[in-house]
Design a protein around this motif. Structure first.
Motif, PDB file in Angstrom:
ATOM      1  N   UNK A  78       0.843  -1.205   0.000  1.00 15.94           N
ATOM      2  CA  UNK A  78       0.000   0.000   0.000  1.00 15.94           C
ATOM      3  C   UNK A  78       0.873   1.249   0.000  1.00 15.94           C
ATOM      4  N   UNK A  82       1.292   3.869  -3.139  1.00 12.84           N
ATOM      5  CA  UNK A  82       0.954   5.275  -2.908  1.00 12.84           C
ATOM      6  C   UNK A  82       2.064   6.170  -3.451  1.00 12.84           C
ATOM      7  N   UNK A  85       2.220   5.546  -7.648  1.00  7.21           N
ATOM      8  CA  UNK A  85       1.146   6.139  -8.446  1.00  7.21           C
ATOM      9  C   UNK A  85       1.065   7.659  -8.277  1.00  7.21           C
ATOM     10  N   UNK A  86       1.766   8.208  -7.285  1.00  6.29           N
ATOM     11  CA  UNK A  86       1.846   9.662  -7.187  1.00  6.29           C
ATOM     12  C   UNK A  86       2.574  10.222  -8.406  1.00  6.29           C
ATOM     13  N   UNK A  95      -9.831   7.655 -12.070  1.00 10.54           N
ATOM     14  CA  UNK A  95     -10.072   7.655 -10.621  1.00 10.54           C
ATOM     15  C   UNK A  95     -10.619   6.309 -10.127  1.00 10.54           C
ATOM     16  N   UNK A  99      -8.772   3.577  -7.780  1.00  7.54           N
ATOM     17  CA  UNK A  99      -9.404   3.192  -6.507  1.00  7.54           C
ATOM     18  C   UNK A  99      -9.541   1.671  -6.446  1.00  7.54           C
ATOM     19  N   UNK A 102      -6.150   0.108  -5.615  1.00  8.42           N
ATOM     20  CA  UNK A 102      -5.780   0.226  -4.199  1.00  8.42           C
ATOM     21  C   UNK A 102      -6.665  -0.616  -3.280  1.00  8.42           C
ATOM     22  N   UNK A 103      -7.978  -0.515  -3.510  1.00 14.53           N
ATOM     23  CA  UNK A 103      -8.890  -1.035  -2.488  1.00 14.53           C
ATOM     24  C   UNK A 103      -9.464  -2.402  -2.825  1.00 14.53           C
ATOM     25  N   UNK A 282       9.394   9.909   1.247  1.00 15.78           N
ATOM     26  CA  UNK A 282      10.164  10.534   2.319  1.00 15.78           C
ATOM     27  C   UNK A 282       9.935   9.846   3.641  1.00 15.78           C
ATOM     28  N   UNK A 283       9.210   8.703   3.630  1.00 15.55           N
ATOM     29  CA  UNK A 283       8.738   8.158   4.902  1.00 15.55           C
ATOM     30  C   UNK A 283       9.819   7.422   5.687  1.00 15.55           C
TER      31      UNK A 283
ATOM     32  N   UNK B  22      -2.694   8.642   6.588  1.00 17.58           N
ATOM     33  CA  UNK B  22      -2.813   7.342   5.931  1.00 17.58           C
ATOM     34  C   UNK B  22      -3.016   7.512   4.429  1.00 17.58           C
ATOM     35  N   UNK B  25       0.079  10.644   3.357  1.00 23.07           N
ATOM     36  CA  UNK B  25       1.418  10.729   3.977  1.00 23.07           C
ATOM     37  C   UNK B  25       1.904  12.174   3.941  1.00 23.07           C
ATOM     38  N   UNK B 165      -6.023  13.482  -5.234  1.00 32.36           N
ATOM     39  CA  UNK B 165      -6.506  12.554  -4.224  1.00 32.36           C
ATOM     40  C   UNK B 165      -8.025  12.480  -4.294  1.00 32.36           C
ATOM     41  N   UNK B 173     -11.432   8.771  -1.833  1.00 29.56           N
ATOM     42  CA  UNK B 173     -10.104   9.396  -1.954  1.00 29.56           C
ATOM     43  C   UNK B 173      -9.069   8.376  -2.414  1.00 29.56           C
ATOM     44  N   UNK B 174      -8.160   8.797  -3.297  1.00 25.98           N
ATOM     45  CA  UNK B 174      -7.063   7.939  -3.722  1.00 25.98           C
ATOM     46  C   UNK B 174      -5.868   8.175  -2.823  1.00 25.98           C
ATOM     47  N   UNK B 175      -5.204   7.133  -2.381  1.00 25.06           N
ATOM     48  CA  UNK B 175      -4.000   7.334  -1.583  1.00 25.06           C
ATOM     49  C   UNK B 175      -2.837   7.786  -2.472  1.00 25.06           C
ATOM     50  N   UNK B 176      -2.461   9.044  -2.366  1.00 29.96           N
ATOM     51  CA  UNK B 176      -1.328   9.598  -3.123  1.00 29.96           C
ATOM     52  C   UNK B 176      -0.612  10.579  -2.195  1.00 29.96           C
ATOM     53  N   UNK B 177       0.702  10.741  -2.405  1.00 24.92           N
ATOM     54  CA  UNK B 177       1.463  11.617  -1.517  1.00 24.92           C
ATOM     55  C   UNK B 177       1.135  13.091  -1.774  1.00 24.92           C
TER      56      UNK B 177
END
Lengths: 315, 215
Positions: A78, A82, A85-86, A95, A99, A102-103, A282-283, B22, B25, B165, B173-177
């Protein structure tokens, strides 16, 4: 020996190595002139601290056995997707498809691993997600950059979910004489590949002269590559007691996965260059994002899985 | 009862932050200004209903307490749940967007909040931007605020990626930074007229949108 005893030995070994690294880093930090900061030493301290957390997290997950490892890697997928896909091409028309990725796709893939449905988890993303997600995007009739959009989404799923899920999939292998111990294969894979990353970095810093692909990654050198891969493969041979392999087999398998790990880092660097970023995220302080730390593991996991499955497993 | 409400508000605030972390981020980048207990007006681009939440999440907790988002009363007073979030959780300054019917002047309300020692979060575009341009032309509120309290730092805040997002009209919502970038403060300069000042403030915000990724 039970799997637990071997894990405990391995974790103690890692704690010893990390303690040594911490002591060295703190000593280096004391040599920095007071009032000044050294970015190299600070990065080293941050990296070692992140390693402590990663070892703790993996050890904790393994303590909970199969459930712990499957859930840990689902969460890692996950976080990785994230990040991935950014940076990929997408429009609002994607969209729903994203979704779903991801889900639905991600949890289903890990559920299939959990119930050990090999025939399904090995084709779910390459076949079903591959064909159905573009349909969802196409239904919203935005054709601009369509092929890039759907391909990059599929790439994200293949790397961050499909390939990464082959780490917990190692738990499903049935190897005669190795029953109940397959969790040690994960420890073996992760330790060897990650050591190879560290050793390539160390050898590169010490002896690095000849760059392999300067446009892609200025820090990757042939000296670092040979030194790191050979040293990590030797380490892998020395860890044969964790595995169902002989020391010679452990060396060969380590060679395969460290090579895949190295080229994984190279490919992922090429994507970062293409997208104009230095890190995926950056996590993880000092390392960048999850994808930065895991690129080598995701590239080696499916190959390791299939080689071991073909030659050792009865399923 | 009051204690319970306060406790619930704090719990809700933490939950909202957790969800924001979550999904996005989110990371605050202080690029030209440091987080500190200085009175400020944070002015940000507005693409999503969650903009306020994101800024609020990246502010250090001690700054959160003294920072009040300025928001539309016609949105936040429409249901008990929204009222709870608007008043108790985010402690918003609620202004009436309806020019004709309103009884209170929004600028006066904001100045009053500043005089109580609060910092503010405002969206000078006045509404959500769902078009292709990066920023809509600013409304004049920021100028009137700068004129009324010229000493207060006006800090530009660029929110990156939240529009992806949750684009307008989507529910999931889409999880994106996401990042929230704070820039160097702007002030009303000697001889600035309204247009010149608003153009400068808008440019300062746009400049942040091209910011380098600093660690």
């Amino acid at each position: 020996m039970s799997a637990h005893l071997e894990l405990v030995l391995l974790v103690f070994g890692l704690i010893a190595i990390l303690s040594l690294a911490s002591v060295v880093a703190v000593l280096l930090n004391q040599r920095v002139v007071p009032g000044e900061t050294s970015p190299v030493v600070e990065n080293l301290l941050a990296r070692i601290q992140a390693w402590w957390s990663m070892v703790a997290l993996l050890a904790l997950a393994m303590l909970f056995g199969r459930a712990g490892v499957v859930i840990l890697f689902a969460l890692i997928s996950f976080a990785a997707m994230r990040e991935f896909l950014t940076l990929t091409a997408k429009s609002q028309a994607d969209h729903y498809a994203l979704a779903v990725a991801f889900f639905i796709v991600l949890p289903v893939q890990y559920y299939l691993i959990w119930i050990d449905w090999y025939a399904m988890y090995s084709i779910f993303i390459p076949v079903y997600a591959f064909l159905f997600l573009p349909i969802i995007s196409a239904l919203r009739s935005d054709t601009k950059g369509f092929l890039s959009r759907v391909s990059e989404t599929q790439w994200g799923l293949m790397i961050c979910v499909f390939a990464a899920s082959h780490v917990p999939a190692l738990l499903t292998l049935q190897i005669p004489g190795y029953e109940g111990k397959s969790i040690l294969l994960i420890a073996f894979l992760v330790v060897v590949v990650q050591s190879s990353d560290v050793l390539q970095f160390v050898f590169g810093k010490l002896f690095g002269r000849t760059k392999i692909a300067p446009q892609v990654s200025p820090s990757k050198t042939w000296e670092g590559f040979f030194g790191g891969v050979l040293a990590a493969s030797t380490l892998g041979a020395a860890l044969w007691w964790l595995t169902p392999f002989t020391p010679g087999q452990a060396f060969l398998l380590s060679l395969i996965i460290t090579l895949m790990g190295f080229f994984g880092g190279l490919v992922m660097s090429a994507i970062k260059r293409d997208k104009g970023v230095k890190d995926w995220g950056h996590l993880i302080t000092g390392h960048g994002g999850f994808v930065d730390r895991l690129d080598s593991v995701v590239f080696s996991a499916p190959i390791f899985f299939h080689v071991v499955r073909y030659y050792w497993s009865v399923t | 009862m009051k204690f319970l409400r306060k406790w619930l508000a704090s719990l809700a605030g933490h939950s909202v932050s957790l969800v924001a972390h979550t999904v996005t981020a989110v990371r605050g980048i202080w690029d030209g200004v440091e987080p500190g207990p200085i009175q400020r007006v944070y002015f940000a681009n507005h693409t999503s209903n969650a903009d306020t939440v994101l800024i609020w999440t990246v502010l250090p907790p001690r700054l959160r307490k003294q920072t009040r988002p300025v928001a539309a009363a016609d949105y936040w007073l429409t249901s008990p749940l929204r009222r709870f979030f608007g008043k108790d959780v985010f402690n918003t300054v609620l202004i009436d967007r309806r020019r004709e019917e309103r009884t209170e002047d929004p600028v006066k309300q904001m100045v009053a909040a500043l005089d109580e020692g609060s910092s503010l979060i405002i969206f000078p575009e006045g509404k959500r931007n769902s078009g292709d341009t990066k920023l809509l032309p600013f409304k004049t509120g920021l100028y009137h605020l700068a004129k009324a309290r010229p000493k207060v730092d006006l800090v530009p805040v660029w929110i990156e990626n939240l529009n992806r997002v949750m684009p307008k009209g989507e529910i999931i919502p889409l999880p994106l930074l996401c990042t929230v970038r704070f820039g160097a403060p702007v002030h009303l300069a000697e001889g600035d007229d309204k247009e010149a000042f608003l153009a400068r403030a808008s440019d300062a915000l746009l400049a942040l949108s091209n910011g380098e990724d600093i660690k």
